[in-house]
Design a protein around this motif. Sequence first.
Motif, mmCIF file in Angstrom:
data_model
loop_
_atom_site.group_PDB
_atom_site.id
_atom_site.type_symbol
_atom_site.label_atom_id
_atom_site.label_comp_id
_atom_site.label_asym_id
_atom_site.label_seq_id
_atom_site.Cartn_x
_atom_site.Cartn_y
_atom_site.Cartn_z
ATOM 1 N N TYR A 192 0.845 -1.188 0.000
ATOM 2 C CA TYR A 192 0.000 0.000 0.000
ATOM 3 C C TYR A 192 0.880 1.238 0.000
ATOM 4 O O TYR A 192 1.817 1.328 0.785
ATOM 5 C CB TYR A 192 -0.890 0.041 1.242
ATOM 6 N N VAL A 193 0.590 2.181 -0.871
ATOM 7 C CA VAL A 193 1.307 3.458 -0.888
ATOM 8 C C VAL A 193 0.287 4.582 -0.883
ATOM 9 O O VAL A 193 -0.790 4.477 -1.461
ATOM 10 C CB VAL A 193 2.278 3.587 -2.083
ATOM 11 N N LYS A 194 0.663 5.675 -0.227
ATOM 12 C CA LYS A 194 -0.277 6.763 0.008
ATOM 13 C C LYS A 194 -0.406 7.712 -1.176
ATOM 14 O O LYS A 194 -1.506 8.018 -1.616
ATOM 15 C CB LYS A 194 0.159 7.531 1.257
ATOM 16 N N SER A 195 0.708 8.186 -1.719
ATOM 17 C CA SER A 195 0.625 9.236 -2.742
ATOM 18 C C SER A 195 0.606 8.669 -4.157
ATOM 19 O O SER A 195 1.063 7.558 -4.412
ATOM 20 C CB SER A 195 1.804 10.209 -2.595
ATOM 21 N N ASP A 196 0.099 9.473 -5.083
ATOM 22 C CA ASP A 196 0.055 9.086 -6.490
ATOM 23 C C ASP A 196 1.459 8.919 -7.062
ATOM 24 O O ASP A 196 1.709 8.010 -7.851
ATOM 25 C CB ASP A 196 -0.720 10.133 -7.310
ATOM 26 N N ASN A 197 2.380 9.797 -6.677
ATOM 27 C CA ASN A 197 3.756 9.709 -7.180
ATOM 28 C C ASN A 197 4.443 8.435 -6.703
ATOM 29 O O ASN A 197 5.151 7.780 -7.473
ATOM 30 C CB ASN A 197 4.572 10.934 -6.750
ATOM 31 N N ALA A 236 2.919 5.705 -5.890
ATOM 32 C CA ALA A 236 2.245 4.598 -6.580
ATOM 33 C C ALA A 236 2.832 4.396 -7.973
ATOM 34 O O ALA A 236 3.038 3.264 -8.420
ATOM 35 C CB ALA A 236 0.743 4.855 -6.664
ATOM 36 N N PHE A 237 3.101 5.486 -8.665
ATOM 37 C CA PHE A 237 3.711 5.399 -9.992
ATOM 38 C C PHE A 237 5.092 4.747 -9.900
ATOM 39 O O PHE A 237 5.437 3.873 -10.694
ATOM 40 C CB PHE A 237 3.794 6.787 -10.633
ATOM 41 N N ALA A 238 5.881 5.156 -8.912
ATOM 42 C CA ALA A 238 7.232 4.594 -8.738
ATOM 43 C C ALA A 238 7.168 3.110 -8.404
ATOM 44 O O ALA A 238 7.952 2.313 -8.941
ATOM 45 C CB ALA A 238 7.968 5.363 -7.641
ATOM 46 N N VAL A 239 6.234 2.706 -7.541
ATOM 47 C CA VAL A 239 6.097 1.297 -7.195
ATOM 48 C C VAL A 239 5.644 0.490 -8.408
ATOM 49 O O VAL A 239 6.171 -0.596 -8.665
ATOM 50 C CB VAL A 239 5.104 1.109 -6.026
ATOM 51 N N ARG A 240 4.740 1.036 -9.166
ATOM 52 C CA ARG A 240 4.266 0.337 -10.363
ATOM 53 C C ARG A 240 5.410 0.066 -11.332
ATOM 54 O O ARG A 240 5.486 -1.003 -11.934
ATOM 55 C CB ARG A 240 3.169 1.153 -11.039
ATOM 56 N N LEU A 241 6.296 1.024 -11.504
ATOM 57 C CA LEU A 241 7.448 0.816 -12.367
ATOM 58 C C LEU A 241 8.430 -0.190 -11.766
ATOM 59 O O LEU A 241 9.070 -0.955 -12.480
ATOM 60 C CB LEU A 241 8.168 2.136 -12.636
ATOM 61 N N ALA A 242 8.568 -0.182 -10.451
ATOM 62 C CA ALA A 242 9.540 -1.050 -9.784
ATOM 63 C C ALA A 242 9.129 -2.514 -9.771
ATOM 64 O O ALA A 242 9.979 -3.399 -9.791
ATOM 65 C CB ALA A 242 9.784 -0.571 -8.365
ATOM 66 N N ILE A 243 7.829 -2.774 -9.716
ATOM 67 C CA ILE A 243 7.402 -4.161 -9.631
ATOM 68 C C ILE A 243 7.148 -4.723 -11.008
ATOM 69 O O ILE A 243 6.992 -5.839 -11.232
ATOM 70 C CB ILE A 243 6.175 -4.349 -8.712
#
Length: 151
Positions: free
Chosen positions: A137-142, A144-151
């Motif tokens: 779970y991540v709080k901010s939109d930014n 979330a974008f970084a996690v999406r790229l990382a996974i």
Amino acid sequence: MSRIKTGRIETKAKIYIGTRISTSGMLKTDIFHQSDLTNSYLPVPVTWDGWPANLHFWSWRSRKTPFNRVATDLIKHPGFTVQGDAIVITQIERWHQFRVEGDLNDAREMIDHLGMKEGVQVVFKPSGRHKTHQYIYVKSDNDAFAVRLAI
């Protein structure tokens, strides 16, 4: 190490912020998932640290289950007792949710290089009974974008 399969759930998930009250009286502030509150009685409105909150507790009828003094005192109903641990929910937020395969360490390794503070910017919770997947779970939109790229 083989590549970990990942998936994304498109909606933001509810995150419950509150305190776990153990039968020994110990209080632990934590972030909870809906599954942590499964099978509890309907939440009881209480006042926690001067603020409105909801108390979640479960039906324990065993004589071996300890009495929870702190949770019982919150309800203020004569003769009513709470046995076992209880959770006081003080806040509900919506965070971005990702689900990844692997254990908790695998999930942490996937996004460790992003430098997010656990418990503040990112939260990890096991998914399912066998804990073969993890929610991130991540709080901010930014973030979330970084996690999406990382996974």
